[in-house]
Write an enzyme that holds these catalytic residues in place. Structure first.
Site, PDB file in Angstrom:
ATOM      1  N   LYS A 230       7.863  -9.290  55.119  1.00  0.00           N
ATOM      2  CA  LYS A 230       7.745 -10.760  55.142  1.00  0.00           C
ATOM      3  C   LYS A 230       6.733 -11.275  54.127  1.00  0.00           C
ATOM      4  O   LYS A 230       6.987 -12.266  53.448  1.00  0.00           O
ATOM      5  CB  LYS A 230       7.348 -11.216  56.556  1.00  0.00           C
ATOM      6  CG  LYS A 230       8.543 -11.225  57.498  1.00  0.00           C
ATOM      7  CD  LYS A 230       8.442 -12.388  58.473  1.00  0.00           C
ATOM      8  CE  LYS A 230       9.737 -12.506  59.249  1.00  0.00           C
ATOM      9  NZ  LYS A 230       9.912 -13.817  59.874  1.00  0.00           N
TER      10      LYS A 230
ATOM     11  N   LYS B 204      -3.208 -21.511  64.792  1.00  0.00           N
ATOM     12  CA  LYS B 204      -3.098 -20.138  65.282  1.00  0.00           C
ATOM     13  C   LYS B 204      -4.439 -19.445  65.121  1.00  0.00           C
ATOM     14  O   LYS B 204      -5.228 -19.812  64.236  1.00  0.00           O
ATOM     15  CB  LYS B 204      -2.075 -19.345  64.466  1.00  0.00           C
ATOM     16  CG  LYS B 204      -0.668 -19.904  64.479  1.00  0.00           C
ATOM     17  CD  LYS B 204       0.191 -19.091  63.507  1.00  0.00           C
ATOM     18  CE  LYS B 204       1.662 -19.432  63.664  1.00  0.00           C
ATOM     19  NZ  LYS B 204       2.502 -18.614  62.787  1.00  0.00           N
TER      20      LYS B 204
ATOM     21  N   GLY C 289       2.882 -15.198  69.516  1.00  0.00           N
ATOM     22  CA  GLY C 289       2.849 -16.641  69.693  1.00  0.00           C
ATOM     23  C   GLY C 289       1.679 -17.098  70.557  1.00  0.00           C
ATOM     24  O   GLY C 289       1.615 -18.251  70.965  1.00  0.00           O
TER      25      GLY C 289
ATOM     26  N   HIS D 207      18.552 -24.385  60.819  1.00  0.00           N
ATOM     27  CA  HIS D 207      18.635 -23.097  60.121  1.00  0.00           C
ATOM     28  C   HIS D 207      19.746 -23.215  59.089  1.00  0.00           C
ATOM     29  O   HIS D 207      20.915 -23.357  59.433  1.00  0.00           O
ATOM     30  CB  HIS D 207      18.950 -21.975  61.120  1.00  0.00           C
ATOM     31  CG  HIS D 207      19.189 -20.644  60.467  1.00  0.00           C
ATOM     32  ND1 HIS D 207      18.348 -19.573  60.646  1.00  0.00           N
ATOM     33  CD2 HIS D 207      20.163 -20.211  59.622  1.00  0.00           C
ATOM     34  CE1 HIS D 207      18.802 -18.544  59.939  1.00  0.00           C
ATOM     35  NE2 HIS D 207      19.902 -18.902  59.314  1.00  0.00           N
TER      36      HIS D 207
ATOM     37  N   LYS E  61      23.039 -16.299  66.559  1.00  0.00           N
ATOM     38  CA  LYS E  61      23.893 -17.402  66.139  1.00  0.00           C
ATOM     39  C   LYS E  61      25.176 -17.390  66.963  1.00  0.00           C
ATOM     40  O   LYS E  61      25.710 -16.337  67.286  1.00  0.00           O
ATOM     41  CB  LYS E  61      24.206 -17.260  64.652  1.00  0.00           C
ATOM     42  CG  LYS E  61      22.957 -17.403  63.789  1.00  0.00           C
ATOM     43  CD  LYS E  61      23.173 -16.858  62.397  1.00  0.00           C
ATOM     44  CE  LYS E  61      21.841 -16.839  61.638  1.00  0.00           C
ATOM     45  NZ  LYS E  61      21.953 -16.024  60.410  1.00  0.00           N
TER      46      LYS E  61
ATOM     47  N   GLU F 166      17.400 -17.213  53.951  1.00  0.00           N
ATOM     48  CA  GLU F 166      17.319 -18.118  55.094  1.00  0.00           C
ATOM     49  C   GLU F 166      16.204 -19.143  54.875  1.00  0.00           C
ATOM     50  O   GLU F 166      15.113 -18.781  54.412  1.00  0.00           O
ATOM     51  CB  GLU F 166      17.033 -17.332  56.378  1.00  0.00           C
ATOM     52  CG  GLU F 166      18.145 -16.365  56.739  1.00  0.00           C
ATOM     53  CD  GLU F 166      17.963 -15.758  58.122  1.00  0.00           C
ATOM     54  OE1 GLU F 166      18.963 -15.319  58.691  1.00  0.00           O
ATOM     55  OE2 GLU F 166      16.816 -15.717  58.629  1.00  0.00           O
TER      56      GLU F 166
ATOM     57  N   ARG G 158      22.024  -7.876  52.864  1.00  0.00           N
ATOM     58  CA  ARG G 158      23.271  -7.251  53.341  1.00  0.00           C
ATOM     59  C   ARG G 158      24.324  -8.340  53.499  1.00  0.00           C
ATOM     60  O   ARG G 158      24.016  -9.514  53.358  1.00  0.00           O
ATOM     61  CB  ARG G 158      23.017  -6.625  54.707  1.00  0.00           C
ATOM     62  CG  ARG G 158      22.429  -7.666  55.672  1.00  0.00           C
ATOM     63  CD  ARG G 158      22.328  -7.194  57.090  1.00  0.00           C
ATOM     64  NE  ARG G 158      21.453  -8.029  57.889  1.00  0.00           N
ATOM     65  CZ  ARG G 158      21.779  -9.173  58.461  1.00  0.00           C
ATOM     66  NH1 ARG G 158      22.993  -9.649  58.312  1.00  0.00           N
ATOM     67  NH2 ARG G 158      20.906  -9.869  59.162  1.00  0.00           N
TER      68      ARG G 158
END
Lengths: 78, 455
Positions: free
Chosen positions: B117, B159, B166, B209, B237, B275, B293
């Protein structure tokens, strides 16, 4: 002699997670509704609950083995 | 090197899709299967098949050494990983290449980079692609938090810099709220982690999204426009569309161009998806991650562009360069896909691994079903519940929804509980028909619209 059956086909687990102790061991007493194991089916985990009270005599399915719907996973002494 | 024999290291509907794509290109398909999958449709369609282990995926579809060995022994020259399982496993891609086979996808290095990430975020920033704004590292005081929030933009998520998950996240809508909440967050972070440092990130409320489909040949990349996949249950989804009706033409071009820039900056090879979160109120989009992919919902992009993404993945892996320019790719109408799962939506989406009874799949212009079922097939309980995807293509979004509703009414599968009743209810829903939804829409909707066994 009473039996605990899997409600659904999948993979049988005796522990809530690999690090935790089994839900039940041989010789443990079981009340109606007690969780005896989990069945992993299509990436979901379904609890296997006893419909009768008794004492666990033996498990008839090993941990992480495939089960069919209605398969006996444990035998109980009344 | 053109591929002559392709090993399909996956199962279910995507294996069927890959086998058919290979055959259409004149390539022989060798289908891998576990002991629980000997009867699956892809095994029946492929020229050859190889058992790769017992039902447990860890010992079959996730057994890297076993799969590479099976592909070699079958005389294959390439491996298609599908999605899920090992599709984004850089070690597997490297092992396939080390064995002298072609991995149908990007290089192991690209999979590793875009799968991390932080590395993917850094690559996006370097390519000029917007990411979710955050404070530049930790903020140590309330005044520092207020100053950082001016740049990040409200509402902000507060945060613990040292925390994970979370836990203890607070959302402040403005400076006054931040001044009130930040000291609480500091105290809590100090107590929980021994470090009162905070981190701020923009809270994208009611985000959509939206994801961009790209194809790259290692040098050049094109996009096949975007998909909207905001209707999700437990992050899965449920219903996907192309294009995203909420975007203006200008915003769409900007979004898709950013995806191409990022793909080209990493020399991307194959099919991939970037995304994004889209904030409809501000019109801002933010890159969140890349999937290296083919995706489950790729057919909606194929329907509106006429481009066969799976065929192109294989052609690119075989050494071909992209033959089309971006200007050759246009949007034709609107497409919708629904995922038909073996689950009972009237009973908490309980899995239903039964035997397929009488099956009637609607056919006709603008209809497509990418599935893995046939009459008499016993669905194995060991894998995911996706039976297939029903896809419709029509002139515009309203017509596509009508076509979907009509196709669902004609779709009949006996012997199983499926998610078809959910899709019928969604196709009738006013908010869905208006396109007024976001990623937090479906779960409360399900609470408010319980599905009954009669539907």
């Amino acid at each position: 002699m009473a039996e605990v059956k899997s409600p659904i086909p999948g993979t049988f687990y005796r522990r809530p997670s690999p690090e935790e102790p089994p839900f039940k061991s041989e010789g443990d007493s079981v009340a109606v509704g007690d969780v005896v194991g989990l069945v992993e089916v299509m990436k979901s985990f379904i609890e296997v609950k006893s419909e009768v009270a008794g004492t666990i005599k033996s498990f008839t399915v090993e941990n992480e083995q495939p089960v069919t719907a209605g398969a006996v996973v444990a035998e109980l002494d009344d | 090197m053109a591929i002559r024999k392709l090993f399909v290291a996956n199962r279910g509907e995507i294996a069927v899709r890959v086998v058919k794509a290979a055959q259409a290109l004149g390539i022989r398909a060798v289908q891998a299967y576990s002991e629980a999958d000997a009867d699956m449709l892809a095994v029946r369609l492929a020229e050859e098949s190889v058992c790769v282990g017992p039902p447990q995926a860890a010992k079959s579809y996730l057994d890297k050494e076993g799969l590479v060995r099976a592909a070699k022994e079958a005389g294959c020259d390439a491996v298609h990983p599908g999605y899920g399982f090992l599709a984004e496993n850089a070690d597997f891609a490297a092992m396939v290449e080390a064995a002298g086979l072609v991995f149908v996808g990007p290089s192991a290095a690209t999979i590793r980079k875009m799968g991390d990430k932080a590395a993917a975020r850094a690559a996006a920033i370097a390519a000029g692609v917007p990411v979710v704004p955050g404070s530049d590292g930790r903020v140590a005081s309330v005044d520092a938090a207020v100053e950082a929030a001016e740049t990040v933009g409200y509402p902000v998520m507060i945060k613990a810099a040292a925390g994970g998950g979370g836990r203890g996240i607070r959302v402040a809508g403005d400076e006054a709220e931040l001044r009130k909440l930040a000291p609480q967050a500091q105290q809590e972070a100090q107590a929980a982690f021994g470090d009162g440092g905070l981190y701020l990130e923009r809270a994208i409320v009611e985000a959509r999204h939206i994801e961009v489909q790209i194809l790259g040949d290692g040098t050049r990349a094109v996009h096949c426009y975007e998909r909207e996949c905001s209707l999700q249950r437990r992050r899965q989804k449920v219903w996907e569309e192309a294009p995203a009706a909420c975007l203006t033409t200008d915003r769409r071009e900007e979004l898709c161009a950013s995806a191409v820039a990022l793909a080209e900056s990493v020399g991307y090879r194959g099919a991939g998806t970037l995304e994004y979160l889209y904030d409809e109120r501000t019109g801002e989009f933010f890159f969140i991650e890349m999937n290296t992919r083919i995706q489950v919902e790729h057919p909606v992009s194929e329907m509106i562009t006429g481009i066969d993404l799976v065929a192109w993945m294989i052609r690119i892996a075989g050494g071909e360069a992209l033959s089309m320019a971006q200007t050759d790719i246009a949007i034709d109408g609107h497409a919708i896909e629904v995922r038909i799962n073996a689950e009972d939506p009237a009973n908490g989406f309980m899995p239903f691994p039964g035997v397929v009874g009488a099956l009637d799949v609607p056919e006709g212009p603008g209809l497509r079903f990418d599935g893995m079922i046939y009459e008499g097939y016993q669905i194995p309980p060991f894998y995911d519940s996706l039976l297939g995807k029903l896809i419709v293509h029509a002139g515009d979004r309203a017509a596509a929804i009508e076509a979907m509703a009509a196709a669902l009414d004609r779709f009949s599968v006996e012997g199983l509980k499926t998610t078809i009743p959910l899709h019928k209810a969604l196709a009738r829903d006013e908010a869905v028909r208006a396109g007024a939804f976001h990623t937090q829409f479906l779960e409360p909707w399900l609470e408010a619209h319980p599905l009954t066994a009669q539907q």
